[in-house]
Design a protein around this motif. Structure first.
Motif, mmCIF file in Angstrom:
data_model
loop_
_atom_site.group_PDB
_atom_site.id
_atom_site.type_symbol
_atom_site.label_atom_id
_atom_site.label_comp_id
_atom_site.label_asym_id
_atom_site.label_seq_id
_atom_site.Cartn_x
_atom_site.Cartn_y
_atom_site.Cartn_z
ATOM 1 N N PHE A 173 0.769 -1.022 0.131
ATOM 2 C CA PHE A 173 0.054 0.129 -0.084
ATOM 3 C C PHE A 173 0.875 1.317 -0.013
ATOM 4 O O PHE A 173 0.389 2.326 0.252
ATOM 5 C CB PHE A 173 -0.954 -0.077 1.278
ATOM 6 N N GLY A 212 -2.003 4.556 0.360
ATOM 7 C CA GLY A 212 -3.063 3.808 -0.164
ATOM 8 C C GLY A 212 -3.742 2.790 1.199
ATOM 9 O O GLY A 212 -5.000 2.708 1.240
ATOM 10 N N PHE A 213 -2.860 2.629 2.163
ATOM 11 C CA PHE A 213 -3.509 1.959 3.255
ATOM 12 C C PHE A 213 -4.570 2.678 4.093
ATOM 13 O O PHE A 213 -5.547 2.297 4.462
ATOM 14 C CB PHE A 213 -2.075 1.458 4.187
ATOM 15 N N ARG A 237 -6.359 5.236 2.782
ATOM 16 C CA ARG A 237 -7.489 5.287 1.918
ATOM 17 C C ARG A 237 -8.231 3.970 2.205
ATOM 18 O O ARG A 237 -9.382 4.107 2.351
ATOM 19 C CB ARG A 237 -7.290 5.367 0.545
ATOM 20 N N PHE A 238 -7.604 2.897 1.935
ATOM 21 C CA PHE A 238 -8.451 1.613 2.165
ATOM 22 C C PHE A 238 -8.881 1.377 3.500
ATOM 23 O O PHE A 238 -10.190 1.048 3.523
ATOM 24 C CB PHE A 238 -7.203 0.604 2.009
ATOM 25 N N TRP A 241 -12.120 3.599 3.404
ATOM 26 C CA TRP A 241 -13.511 2.886 2.671
ATOM 27 C C TRP A 241 -13.885 1.829 3.607
ATOM 28 O O TRP A 241 -14.984 1.538 3.562
ATOM 29 C CB TRP A 241 -12.965 2.306 1.250
ATOM 30 N N VAL A 242 -12.979 0.929 4.208
ATOM 31 C CA VAL A 242 -13.250 -0.218 4.910
ATOM 32 C C VAL A 242 -14.432 0.451 6.163
ATOM 33 O O VAL A 242 -15.083 -0.147 6.234
ATOM 34 C CB VAL A 242 -12.143 -0.714 5.600
#
Ligand code: ADP
Length: 480
Positions: free
Chosen positions: A5, A14-15, A17-18, A21-22
């Motif tokens: 990520f 990225g992590f 952002r991930f 979203w989660v």
């Protein structure tokens, strides 16, 4: 470290952002599950209340029918025969008066043969096909039953914009009993069953309110989770920006530190070599000078060679001294130093050279400017600037030296009538070893810069509008 990520900068963009979203999905899912649980319990409560109401109503109907119809009819007519219009009307009036205003859409009474013997809708009378399994159960002397007759499921209803009246019907099937002497019907003392009462109520309106309530919960939960998600995103964006800035700053500092360490290490080595060279060089120079003075050196060839050795050794020791001054800058002392005094010393020392080159010096200095610093180092700095000006003019010309107070600083300017600084070299003038002269060391201006900055001042190099170079020196004034 997981790389999946990460961006090349090593940041977990990225992590983050991930994760956001989660969390959105989790928050949404939780709120939907919560809304389902809440509405389910609200729906159950509504049905329970309606059942309780239906049960009370049926019990009351049973009581009224027994007391106000069954008993008087048996006394008056000897038997119950609903086919007789008089008896039927009497029962109908009674039922209508009890259910009046209570939103009961239909009442039917089945006899022991499951035939409709009474109905608020006369078309049902005498029919045998209307009794459902609940009627059979009630006739078997069991508890009342409550059934919801719905054209569509509750979940379908959730997405139906306008529910038609009669979409949800609560059907209560209740065994009609002969009451005991106290007029009570209870489990311990059930009277015999006279027939079965079936009562229907339209509960579409209540269901509609529950659906509206469910949408309200889903809407509120989704909105609040979206707001939460938005806040989370803003927070993550900000954190990412701060992290990126910090990472860049850290990388820059690391690079600089690395560079400084490298330069410092190199400087130490070169400085120790230069130091070692200085002594033998001094011996070579003084030996050449000594030999030159001996009568044996009257031979012109020997004399020329000795002069060359002497000159080169002298130049080399100057370079070595300059380099050592640059590589090992001294910590300036904090003496009161008069700018005018330092200039006097420099101009006095250069007097002969200035006369030889036919260079005039114009002094426009403010008296009494006192700086806190090291007189010897400042002498060195001003001397270098003056020598550069002399070398740049390479012949007759003029140098103007000015000094003035500017706030809590002294500003000195050395302007010459030479060609000025070549704009192409402007960026590199303070780089050590940068020179445009054949015999230059490229250490003059770097030494000046190092001395001035070690005094808390600054150096500015420019070209005068009327031509020639100007070197500005700004130094903090000594506090009174
Ligand atoms: P050096 O004098 O050994 O060349 P410096 O660091 O003192 O080293 O100067 C670097 C360069 O700056 C010089 O080679 C010259 O090209 C330029 N320079 C310095 N002073 C002046 C000046 N007064 N006018 C024009 N150019 C100058």
């Amino acid at each position: 470290m997981p790389r999946r990520f990460e961006l090349p900068g090593g940041l977990p963009f990225g992590f983050a952002r991930f994760l956001s979203w989660v969390s959105l999905v989790l928050i949404l899912a939780t709120s939907i599950v919560m809304s389902v649980v809440i509405t389910d319990s609200a729906r159950n409560t509504m049905f329970r209340k309606q059942q309780e109401f239906a049960s009370l109503l049926a019990e009351n109907l049973n009581h009224q029918i027994y007391r106000r119809f069954t008993l008087p009819t048996l006394v008056g007519f000897g038997r119950i025969a609903l086919r007789q219009p008089v008896q039927y009307e009497r029962l109908d009036q009674l039922v209508q008066s009890v259910i009046h205003g209570l939103q009961v859409s239909r009442v039917r009474i089945y006899d022991h043969g499951k035939i409709v013997s009474y109905s608020t809708d006369r078309a049902d009378l005498g029919r045998t096909d209307l009794a459902g399994p609940e009627v059979t159960v009630a006739l078997r002397d069991e508890d009342p039953s409550y059934t919801v007759d719905a054209g569509i499921s509750f979940w379908q209803a959730l997405f139906t914009p306008r529910l038609e009246p009669g979409s949800f019907i609560l059907r209560t099937t209740y065994p009609l009993r002969v009451e005991n002497r106290l007029g009570r019907i209870d489990d311990d003392d059930d009277g015999p069953i006279m027939g079965v009462l079936e009562m229907t109520q339209d509960i579409t309106n209540d269901t509609r309110s529950i659906i509206a309530f469910q949408w309200l919960i889903i809407g509120t939960a989704s909105l609040s989770s979206l707001v939460l998600f938005g806040m989370l995103l803003v927070f993550i964006r900000r954190a990412e920006r701060v992290m990126a800035e910090r990472m860049q700053e850290k990388q820059r500092l690391e690079r600089e530190l690395h560079q400084h360490e490298k330069l410092a290490g190199m400087g130490r080595v070169v400085a120790s070599i230069a130091h070692e060279i200085r002594n033998p060089l001094g011996i070579i120079r003084s030996s050449a000078e000594l030999l030159l003075k001996r009568p044996s050196s009257s031979d012109p060839v020997t004399a020329r060679i000795l002069e060359a050795i002497y000159d080169e050794a002298k130049r080399l020791s100057q370079t070595v001294n300059d380099f050592l001054d640059y590589a090992r800058p001294r910590q300036p002392r904090q003496d009161p130093v008069e700018a005018d005094g330092v200039l006097d010393r420099v101009l006095g020392f250069l007097e002969g050279e200035l006369a030889r080159r036919e260079v005039t010096v114009a002094r426009e200095t403010e008296p009494g400017i006192t700086i806190s610093g090291d007189g010897d180092l400042l002498y060195r700095a001003f001397y270098n600037i003056m020598v550069n000006a002399l070398q740049a003019m390479d012949g007759p010309g003029s140098i103007t030296v000015t000094s003035r107070r500017d706030g809590d600083a002294a500003e000195l300017a050395f302007r010459d009538s030479g060609p000025g600084f070549d704009p192409a070299n402007r960026e590199r003038l303070l780089d050590p070893f940068f020179t445009t002269k054949d015999d230059g060391t490229g250490l003059g201006l770097p030494i000046v810069n190092s001395i001035i900055t070690s005094h808390g001042g600054s150096l500015r190099i420019d070209n005068a509008p009327e031509g020639g170079a100007v070197v500005y020196v700004r130094l903090p004034l000594r506090a009174e």
